[in-house]
Design an enzyme around this catalytic site. Structure first.
Site, mmCIF file in Angstrom:
data_model
loop_
_atom_site.group_PDB
_atom_site.id
_atom_site.type_symbol
_atom_site.label_atom_id
_atom_site.label_comp_id
_atom_site.label_asym_id
_atom_site.label_seq_id
_atom_site.Cartn_x
_atom_site.Cartn_y
_atom_site.Cartn_z
ATOM 1 N N ASN A 227 0.799 -1.237 0.000
ATOM 2 C CA ASN A 227 0.000 0.000 0.000
ATOM 3 C C ASN A 227 0.830 1.285 0.000
ATOM 4 O O ASN A 227 0.397 2.308 -0.516
ATOM 5 C CB ASN A 227 -1.035 -0.015 1.122
ATOM 6 C CG ASN A 227 -0.436 0.021 2.494
ATOM 7 O OD1 ASN A 227 0.699 -0.414 2.695
ATOM 8 N ND2 ASN A 227 -1.167 0.532 3.454
ATOM 9 N N GLU B 208 4.504 -4.013 12.385
ATOM 10 C CA GLU B 208 3.522 -2.951 12.101
ATOM 11 C C GLU B 208 2.372 -3.618 11.356
ATOM 12 O O GLU B 208 2.506 -3.930 10.174
ATOM 13 C CB GLU B 208 4.156 -1.849 11.242
ATOM 14 C CG GLU B 208 5.272 -1.076 11.915
ATOM 15 C CD GLU B 208 4.778 -0.122 12.991
ATOM 16 O OE1 GLU B 208 3.551 0.044 13.127
ATOM 17 O OE2 GLU B 208 5.630 0.443 13.703
ATOM 18 N N GLU C 172 8.069 2.682 14.709
ATOM 19 C CA GLU C 172 8.960 3.134 13.635
ATOM 20 C C GLU C 172 8.912 4.661 13.590
ATOM 21 O O GLU C 172 7.947 5.277 14.045
ATOM 22 C CB GLU C 172 8.508 2.558 12.288
ATOM 23 C CG GLU C 172 8.704 1.056 12.214
ATOM 24 C CD GLU C 172 8.501 0.483 10.817
ATOM 25 O OE1 GLU C 172 7.531 0.857 10.144
ATOM 26 O OE2 GLU C 172 9.335 -0.349 10.412
ATOM 27 N N CYS D 130 -3.214 1.595 6.588
ATOM 28 C CA CYS D 130 -3.453 0.961 7.893
ATOM 29 C C CYS D 130 -4.047 1.982 8.860
ATOM 30 O O CYS D 130 -4.710 1.626 9.825
ATOM 31 C CB CYS D 130 -2.146 0.418 8.451
ATOM 32 S SG CYS D 130 -0.848 1.656 8.459
#
Ligand code: NAD
Length: 484
Positions: A158, A257, A465, A291
């Site tokens: 994505n 993640e 992150e 997300c």
């Protein structure tokens, strides 16, 4: 939706990058253009053995890379940032070609992705330590940081650029070497970024890129190798959970993640215009395939009808089409299966009583598009609220009890991000504290920032992150107890 200019640049790498060399493999994986289903390129598909060669290359390069001065590592990252920005337009076009997102989203992604290189070039020279006297006075406590070692980086389709740089940047800054495994739907951007990093001066073997298809056996083989010491994965919760189990065998350090299911709460005192702008950003950035995408809109009954009407007007004004076309404001989804998944969720929501205010159907021109959709009268127990939609669909739930809404927002297995709109900052802060999510957008529909710690709680992941935390994820803490 015909795309007339889908040819790739002649310098586009299509092979594995191992030990600084581009290596062709017999087997190929087709990359599809989501705008018409045509084949964009055939990329070399690495076998598990090829992937293990990439791990060896990373291991061989590790000794000298970890000894390379942080300033030198920083300057390679800085140079990579500069080249990415200079080549923003061609990279954005490449992202649109393989992913489908509109060019404006792709340009924004390149800027965001490059920023991870700039941020971590600045962090590379700030790896800290500590030196203290032991409380008992008998000795000294010296703490330093060392790179974890060879890192396997696996990324989703994505954000083909940003999910790669968000991992490569801190890994290289910390002194780790990497094997990057991009999603096989969108490997071209990752290969182009690796080539840019070669031009920026990254030594051979420090970054290796492989595109195994299928992914499973190759990733498992790398996780079984004694040389991989870090897994940094971005993708769905089921695959993340599977890989965590595999990584457990060798006790590999993991950053995960994973999926999201963001609530978007609009209280009765919200600034309606700001909430609508925030909703469009939180829902439609990347065509809904993020997300961080708002997945469940909880709107107070006092402003529900006005919110639904305004959101429907904005969503139905969007133009679905070829992402390279300047008139287009929503591109197709990445694949046929993604399009079918979104259609299934909307049909199921309708059978649970949801009303379609706009959209509600897939495009019929051979692209993988789905029309921007607003659903109202969605009940708290509708299945669509428990599933990550990953498409341009906004389900609206009406609520009356403001004290109760936090429990509804938290009643899912994910906890990546949540959005809250209210003019009462006290309430906004209380709700933010109570939300079971790693991040909150308070009167704001966008949270992503390379300088901020990005990540989730519950089944949305482990670790962070970006920010300084992103660097620490690639460092081990070494403690020396000393006497002299
Ligand atoms: P995915 O889990 O299908 O794939 C992610 C990566 O894992 C890809 O590289 C894929 O090739 C690889 N993979 C797939 N099956 C594998 C297997 N059996 N063994 C080893 N590797 C395998 O996810 P996706 O569909 O590419 O991306 C969408 C998902 O990613 C969504 O759930 C989204 O929420 C999540 N995501 C999370 C973040 C975040 O930062 N939390 C960011 C972007 C996307």
């Amino acid at each position: 939706m015909k795309n007339e200019s889908s040819k790739l640049s002649s310098s586009q790498p299509l092979d594995s990058l191992i030990a600084g060399r581009w290596i062709a493999h017999k087997s190929k994986v087709a990359v599809t253009n989501p705008v018409d289903g045509s084949t964009l390129a055939q990329v070399s598909s690495a076998t598990p053995d090829d992937c293990l060669s990439a791990v060896d290359a990373a291991q061989n390069a590790f000794i000298s890379w970890k000894a390379t001065a942080p300033r030198v590592r920083a300057e390679i990252l800085r140079k990579s940032f500069e080249i990415m920005i200079a080549e923003q337009e061609s990279l954005a076009r490449l992202i649109t070609l393989e992913n489908g997102k509109v060019l404006s989203d792709a340009r924004a992604e390149v800027a965001y992705a490059a920023e991870f290189f700039r941020w971590f070039s600045e962090e590379a020279v700030r790896i800290d330590g500590d030196y203290r006297r032991a409380p008992g006075g008998a000795n000294w406590l010296m703490v330093s940081r060392q790179p974890v070692g060879v890192a396997l980086l696996a990324t989703p389709w994505n954000f083909p650029a940003a999910m790669a740089t968000r991992k490569i940047g801190p890994a290289l800054a910390a002194g780790c070497t990497v094997v990057l495994k991009p999603a096989s739907e969108t490997p071209l951007t990752a290969l182009a970024i690796a080539e840019i990093m070669q031009r920026a001066g990254v030594p051979d073997g420090v970054i290796n890129v492989v595109v195994p298809s299928p992914s499973g056996p190759a990733v498992s083989a790398m996780l079984k190798s004694d040389k991989v010491r870090k897994l940094s994965f971005t993708g769905s919760t089921p695959i993340g959970s599977l890989l965590l189990a595999q990584a457990a065998e060798k006790v590999i350090n993991c950053t995960m993640e994973l999926g999201g299911n963001a609530p978007f709460i609009v209280f009765e005192d919200a600034d309606l215009a700001a909430a609508i702008d925030g909703a469009m950003l939180a829902k439609m950035r990347n065509g809904g395939a993020a997300c961080t995408a708002a997945n469940r809109f909880f709107v107070h009954e006092k402003i529900y009808d006005a919110f639904a009407e305004l959101l429907t007007a904005r969503m139905s004004a969007l133009v679905l089409g070829d992402g390279l076309d300047a008139k287009t404001t929503v591109g197709p989804l990445v694949s046929k299966s993604q399009q079918q998944q979104v259609a299934k969720l909307v049909d199921e929501a309708k059978s649970f009583g949801a009303k379609v205010m706009c959209g509600g159907n897939a495009s019929t021109d051979g692209s993988f598009g789905y029309f921007p959709t607003v659903l109202t009268d969605v009940s708290f127990d509708a299945p669509i609220l428990r599933t990550e939609i990953f498409g341009p669909v906004a389900p609206l739930v009406r609520f009356s009890d403001s004290d109760d809404i936090l429990a509804h927002a938290n009643n899912v297995e994910h906890g990546l991000v949540a959005y809250v709109f209210t003019r009462d900052l006290g309430r906004g802060m209380r709700v933010s504290e109570g939300l079971e999510s790693g991040m909150v957008g308070l009167n704001r529909g966008l949270v992503s920032d390379p300088a901020a710690p990005f990540g989730g709680v519950k089944q949305s992941g482990l670790g962070r992150e970006g920010a300084h935390d992103g660097l620490l994820a690639f460092l081990e803490t070494k403690y020396v107890a000393g006497n002299w």
